[in-house]
Design a protein around this motif. Structure first.
Motif: not given
Ligand code: PLP
Length: 473
Positions: A139-141, A181, A237, A264, A266, A293, A295-296
């Motif tokens: 994940t982005a986390s 985030h 974003g 970031d 994500a 991500n 995955h989004k």
């Molecule tokens: C969704 C999101 C995250 C967290 O993503 P995960 O993969 O669920 O950890 C972090 N930063 C931004 C800007 C996001 O939109």
């Protein structure tokens, strides 16, 4: 389970998934279950004897499916698009079926090398220079936590090898904004910075992007007080309103003061597949690490977060472990992804990206992203031109933040009205949106971008919103 038994069961499961995906638009969008309801449907003790597949499948349908908020539903406009393209699902199944072990290059050379290649494909597709090398995190986390650990070790001259942060006399400081985030805050705490050392820099009052002047001023103050400016997190974003921090000026400041810059992206990273959107992270080459991500919005099934760095040697120095049982003759010649992040054992995540891109092709993904941008623009236009309706933040990508403001309503009464209408829609199961607070007032985020969402679904949503609101007038 023997392979032949798996073959039969697997065919049944794939058939079931295909039917489910075909008909899920008939299910309520938000799960209608009460807390504890799913758990009560399950046996409290584990099965000693094998059960038939038919029973497991019928429980899947009867107990599990009602406990799912259908984020693949075309009327899902909550949080963010969490697309799970079926092409990537096939890759995920392939990855599981191969049963690989990713703990070193030797334990699965293909896992490492497919990952290197697909990370480079995505680098090219998002217009990053060949200075970047990438890996896939869950994940982005996790990516952000890794970035903040890298920043900490750079600023502290590898304090981890001495007495860690406990031996660092001057506090290390992180700069971000209140729109970042929640995972950034969490990563900062986990990486040992401490809440007091996170600076929330002022933002521009229209774009909600970080103010470079305010950043510079905060850095100067911290330096004067003997603290060490260590990391800037720029959101391309942001979570609430998809705000864009201005990466170029932030990057110049980062280089001037030698501060780690993590971008970031994500959510918005998917949009970087579109050349016309890349201005949004102009200056990204000045940063030290980037994550986003697939995955989004792009639609590679969770979990699939890309993490790119400019200097893998620093990453490896901070993260590497080299126990005797993992050493091999090719060390030094190959990538050991265990040294690129936190876990030792890694899944073959690259396969879902590889399947997704090969089976769907980039062109169709780009078309879908452009469709979503147009649809979001269409909705924003309808809202803006309707009496008592307002688009409350700039529409940078596919998220439209809206509020109905009847004459004479403000403050708490307006908040109540907003939550009333959005909750009524969410409870109905007909559509789902996430309310969120902006500048102290509730608004409703309409996040467009589910793979199956077409213009007709947005027309339906806008009709539903207006008719629901009229019930409260
Ligand atoms: C969704 C999101 C995250 C967290 O993503 P995960 O993969 O669920 O950890 C972090 N930063 C931004 C800007 C996001 O939109």
């Amino acid at each position: 389970m023997a392979p032949e038994e798996f073959r039969a069961a697997g065919h049944q499961l794939i058939d079931w998934i295909s039917d489910y995906r075909k008909t899920l638009d008939q299910l309520p969008v938000r799960a209608q279950v009460q807390p504890g309801e799913v758990a009560r449907g399950l046996s409290t003790s584990p099965p000693e004897k094998p059960e038939p597949l038919s029973l497991v499948m019928s429980d899947l349908e009867r107990i599990v499916v009602p406990g799912i908020t259908q984020v693949q539903h075309p009327m899902h406009y909550g949080w963010f698009p969490s697309n799970a393209s079926l092409a990537s699902v096939l890759g995920d199944i392939a990855s599981s079926g191969l049963g690989t072990l990713g703990i070193s290059w030797e334990s699965c050379p293909a896992l490492t090398e497919v990952e290197e290649v697909v990370c480079d494909w995505l680098r090219q597709l998002t217009g990053l220079s060949d200075q970047w090398e990438g890996t896939i995190h869950d994940t982005a986390s996790t990516a952000c936590l890794t970035a903040l650990i890298l920043a900490r070790e750079k600023a502290s001259d590898y304090a981890e090898m001495k007495s860690g942060l406990q031996g660092v006399p001057n506090p290390l400081i992180i700069y971000t904004t209140e729109h970042a985030h929640s995972s950034i805050n969490k990563a900062a705490l986990l990486a040992g910075y401490g809440k007091e050392n996170i600076r929330l820099i002022d933002v521009d009052s229209t774009t909600y992007g970080m103010s470079p002047d305010a950043l510079r001023q905060a850095i100067e103050e911290d330096r004067k007080a003997g603290r060490t400016p260590t990391a800037i997190i720029a959101s391309v974003g942001s979570t609430g309103v998809t705000a864009i921090d201005p990466v170029q000026p932030l990057g110049l400041i980062a280089r001037e003061y030698d501060i780690w810059l993590h971008v970031d992206a994500a959510m918005a990273g998917s949009a970087m597949l579109l050349e016309e959107c890349r201005f949004m992270w102009e200056g990204v080459e000045l940063s030290d690490s980037v994550s986003w991500n697939p995955h989004k919005w792009m639609g590679t099934i969770l979990d699939c977060s890309l993490f790119y760095v400019k200097n893998p040697q620093h990453l490896i120095r901070v993260m590497s472990t080299n126990p005797s049982y993992l050493r091999s003759g090719v060390d030094g010649d190959v990538t050991q992804y265990r040294d690129w992040g936190i876990p030792l054992g890694r899944r073959f995540r690259a396969l879902k990206l590889w399947f997704h891109l090969r089976l769907d092709g980039v062109e169709s993904i780009r078309q879908r992203l452009r469709r979503d941008l147009e649809n979001a623009g269409w909705l924003a236009e309808q809202v803006a031109k309707t009496k008592n309706w307002k688009v409350v933040a700039p529409v940078t990508l596919q998220t439209v933040c809206i509020r109905h403001e009847p004459d004479g309503l403000n403050g708490e009464e307006l908040d109540k009205h907003t939550l009333n209408w959005v909750n009524r829609i969410n409870q109905s199961g007909e559509a789902f949106m996430s309310p969120s607070i902006l500048d102290g007032l509730w608004m409703v985020r309409v996040s467009v971008g589910v793979e199956s969402t077409q213009r007709e679904h947005l027309e339906k949503l806008w009709g539903l919103i207006q008719s629901t609101v009229s019930e409260f007038e």
